[in-house]
Scaffold this motif. Structure first.
Motif, PDB file in Angstrom:
ATOM      1  N   VAL A 168       0.839  -1.199   0.000  1.00 10.98           N
ATOM      2  CA  VAL A 168       0.000   0.000   0.000  1.00 10.98           C
ATOM      3  C   VAL A 168       0.876   1.252   0.000  1.00 10.98           C
ATOM      4  O   VAL A 168       0.590   2.238  -0.696  1.00 10.98           O
ATOM      5  CB  VAL A 168      -0.950  -0.008   1.206  1.00 10.98           C
ATOM      6  CG1 VAL A 168      -1.757   1.277   1.277  1.00 10.98           C
ATOM      7  CG2 VAL A 168      -1.880  -1.207   1.131  1.00 10.98           C
ATOM      8  N   LYS A 169       1.964   1.228   0.772  1.00 12.81           N
ATOM      9  CA  LYS A 169       2.848   2.388   0.822  1.00 12.81           C
ATOM     10  C   LYS A 169       3.531   2.644  -0.516  1.00 12.81           C
ATOM     11  O   LYS A 169       3.782   3.784  -0.900  1.00 12.81           O
ATOM     12  CB  LYS A 169       3.912   2.179   1.903  1.00 12.81           C
ATOM     13  CG  LYS A 169       3.407   2.354   3.322  1.00 12.81           C
ATOM     14  CD  LYS A 169       4.562   2.388   4.298  1.00 12.81           C
ATOM     15  CE  LYS A 169       4.095   2.757   5.699  1.00 12.81           C
ATOM     16  NZ  LYS A 169       5.216   2.927   6.651  1.00 12.81           N
ATOM     17  N   LEU A 170       3.833   1.560  -1.249  1.00  9.42           N
ATOM     18  CA  LEU A 170       4.613   1.695  -2.472  1.00  9.42           C
ATOM     19  C   LEU A 170       3.770   1.957  -3.710  1.00  9.42           C
ATOM     20  O   LEU A 170       4.273   2.471  -4.708  1.00  9.42           O
ATOM     21  CB  LEU A 170       5.444   0.423  -2.690  1.00  9.42           C
ATOM     22  CG  LEU A 170       6.578   0.177  -1.692  1.00  9.42           C
ATOM     23  CD1 LEU A 170       7.160  -1.215  -1.887  1.00  9.42           C
ATOM     24  CD2 LEU A 170       7.654   1.229  -1.855  1.00  9.42           C
ATOM     25  N   MET A 171       2.504   1.592  -3.664  1.00  6.81           N
ATOM     26  CA  MET A 171       1.667   1.700  -4.869  1.00  6.81           C
ATOM     27  C   MET A 171       1.551   3.128  -5.375  1.00  6.81           C
ATOM     28  O   MET A 171       1.404   3.358  -6.574  1.00  6.81           O
ATOM     29  CB  MET A 171       0.280   1.128  -4.581  1.00  6.81           C
ATOM     30  CG  MET A 171       0.228  -0.385  -4.613  1.00  6.81           C
ATOM     31  SD  MET A 171      -1.418  -1.033  -4.245  1.00  6.81           S
ATOM     32  CE  MET A 171      -1.108  -2.797  -4.354  1.00  6.81           C
ATOM     33  N   SER A 172       1.604   4.105  -4.478  1.00  7.51           N
ATOM     34  CA  SER A 172       1.499   5.498  -4.911  1.00  7.51           C
ATOM     35  C   SER A 172       2.820   6.042  -5.442  1.00  7.51           C
ATOM     36  O   SER A 172       2.869   7.113  -6.026  1.00  7.51           O
ATOM     37  CB  SER A 172       1.036   6.368  -3.739  1.00  7.51           C
ATOM     38  OG  SER A 172       1.991   6.326  -2.696  1.00  7.51           O
ATOM     39  N   MET A 173       3.898   5.276  -5.254  1.00  4.21           N
ATOM     40  CA  MET A 173       5.220   5.756  -5.642  1.00  4.21           C
ATOM     41  C   MET A 173       5.714   5.107  -6.929  1.00  4.21           C
ATOM     42  O   MET A 173       6.490   5.726  -7.662  1.00  4.21           O
ATOM     43  CB  MET A 173       6.226   5.466  -4.515  1.00  4.21           C
ATOM     44  CG  MET A 173       5.861   6.086  -3.172  1.00  4.21           C
ATOM     45  SD  MET A 173       6.827   5.392  -1.806  1.00  4.21           S
ATOM     46  CE  MET A 173       8.488   5.663  -2.358  1.00  4.21           C
ATOM     47  N   ALA A 174       5.280   3.874  -7.205  1.00  2.38           N
ATOM     48  CA  ALA A 174       5.849   3.149  -8.334  1.00  2.38           C
ATOM     49  C   ALA A 174       4.969   1.956  -8.681  1.00  2.38           C
ATOM     50  O   ALA A 174       3.954   1.697  -8.030  1.00  2.38           O
ATOM     51  CB  ALA A 174       7.265   2.689  -7.987  1.00  2.38           C
ATOM     52  N   ASP A 175       5.400   1.226  -9.722  1.00  3.43           N
ATOM     53  CA  ASP A 175       4.724  -0.011 -10.110  1.00  3.43           C
ATOM     54  C   ASP A 175       5.319  -1.168  -9.309  1.00  3.43           C
ATOM     55  O   ASP A 175       6.543  -1.352  -9.276  1.00  3.43           O
ATOM     56  CB  ASP A 175       4.907  -0.272 -11.608  1.00  3.43           C
ATOM     57  CG  ASP A 175       4.222   0.785 -12.463  1.00  3.43           C
ATOM     58  OD1 ASP A 175       3.165   1.285 -12.028  1.00  3.43           O
ATOM     59  OD2 ASP A 175       4.746   1.114 -13.547  1.00  3.43           O
TER      60      ASP A 175
END
Length: 423
Positions: A168-175
């Motif tokens: 969840v933390k990474l989905m807004s930053m990258a694929d």
């Protein structure tokens, strides 16, 4: 050593024992398949007669080992942003921490995710495989004691939840893409949980060394009042003057040694560590040369601002509320026992059970930091490092877990028993 007939597979009679949470004497009880034996005073589950108690743990253990090998054979997660990508294997979560000098966190993950689970799986399979063959009794006792002691420290399920929160933390930053090893790790976690649930401690010891000598016990009295002591490892009853359990070889104590003093000391240590764990950064993100440290509460606020309300709530509850409430609850229980408050012993015991159950889940934030540090290493573009609070917070979780283990819930019931004797 002790062959079991088909009738014994249908019915199983556990020995007379003492409840490990309230010390009430429990007479020998016959159980059919699927039945549980519970303490009539506090409701603690003493024994559970499961179907195929020898075959199921071995089958789940073999499946868990296969899943573990697969979990280390492929890509666990992949991360890509602005044309730059990074892949991470499961073992890199640990090796990255070691490479960056966080030996304590690396050792912690190695033990809770790899070392202790593999020892647990191997010990169960060896004990059950050799149960009807010749194996030195000392080796059987050592393996049996080991199984009982390391079970609370297996945290693969907590790590899996940490992986989901990291997504969840990474989905807004990258694929983000999940590799084959991730799905194998899910299988490893499920098989390990099923293996632990398919083994009954009292059945195992009775299966290995036979039933203890029959004892006529009073079902409404405590073991200590009757001059007996229940083994905290195998459940066998012994006379209070004996120092070692005749069945499993463990040291016998009517009450946990150290009394409340050890619990007080551990809680004080955890309280001191809780301050830097929340004041210092738990994670340090370097993006295009810009250094952005983040505390636990800062990460919760960021997730909330991103709209990830459920995940923010989980992190806030597990990493802020649970450790604080657990410390306060154990402080309060110690104070109540020391002040001889005898009201509502069952309510106090339920509070203790809750603190013991939820304590390990506070490790989620430490696992999240380990996953992000292992995955996001894009040189000058973006890199995540563990912060100093990660070590302090891990210390808080471990010490509160040990504090809950050192607290003896039977002390709660001793107060009530003493009041009855005075009446």
């Amino acid at each position: 050593m002790h062959p079991v007939s088909s009738e014994q597979h249908t019915f199983y009679t556990h020995d007379a024992t003492a409840c490990e949470e309230c010390d009430l004497l429990i007479p020998a009880t016959a159980l059919a398949v699927g039945q549980d034996s519970c303490c009539p005073r506090c409701g603690h589950t003493l024994s559970r007669h499961l179907a195929h108690p020898e075959r199921q743990p071995i089958a789940y253990g073999i499946a868990a080992l296969i899943m573990f090998v697969l979990a280390n054979s492929f890509t666990f997660m992949s991360f890509s942003t602005k044309g730059v990508g990074q892949e991470m294997s499961f073992i890199q979560c640990i090796s990255t921490l070691v490479d960056q000098g966080y030996l304590f966190l690396g050792a912690l993950l190695s033990l809770t995710l790899i070392g202790l689970p593999l020892v647990y799986i191997g010990s169960i399979m060896l004990v059950l495989w050799r149960v009807d063959k010749e194996l030195h009794s000392h080796a059987l006792r050592s393996l049996g004691r080991l199984l009982c002691r390391i079970k609370p420290w297996l945290m693969v399920d907590v790590f899996l939840v940490g992986v989901l929160i990291s997504l969840v933390k990474l989905m807004s930053m990258a694929d983000i893409k999940m590799g084959l090893s991730f799905w194998a790790f899910v299988g490893y976690t499920l098989m390990l949980i099923k293996m632990m649930a398919s083994l009954d401690r009292m059945w195992l010891w009775q299966r290995l060394f036979g039933p203890t000598p029959a004892r006529e016990v009073t079902s409404d009295a405590s073991a200590m009042a009757c001059g007996l002591v229940g083994c905290h490892v195998c459940g066998a009853l012994s006379d209070a003057h004996e120092h070692l359990c005749s069945r499993c070889g463990s040291h016998l104590h009517s009450r946990k040694p150290g009394g409340l003093n050890r619990t007080w000391a551990l809680l004080l240590t955890a309280s001191i560590l809780y301050i830097p764990a929340n004041l210092y950064p738990i994670m340090d993100t370097v993006f295009l040369g810009d250094d952005s440290p983040s505390t636990i509460l800062g990460g919760v606020v960021l997730l909330w601002a991103m709209g990830s309300y459920p995940i923010a709530a989980v992190i806030f509850f597990a990493s802020v509320v649970v450790p604080l409430v657990k410390i306060m609850a154990l402080f309060w229980l110690c104070y109540m026992v020391q002040r001889n408050h005898i009201d509502s012993p069952l309510g106090k015991l339920k509070l203790y059970r809750m603190t013991e159950f939820v304590g390990r889940w506070s490790m989620i934030d430490v696992f999240v930091v380990a996953i992000l540090a292992g995955l996001i290493r894009l040189d000058n573009l973006m890199t995540i490092y563990p912060g100093p609070a990660a070590v302090a917070f891990a210390g808080v979780v471990l010490i509160t877990m040990i504090a809950a283990m050192t607290f003896d819930p039977r002390l709660i019931w001793d107060l009530q028993q003493g009041e009855r004797e005075r009446e």
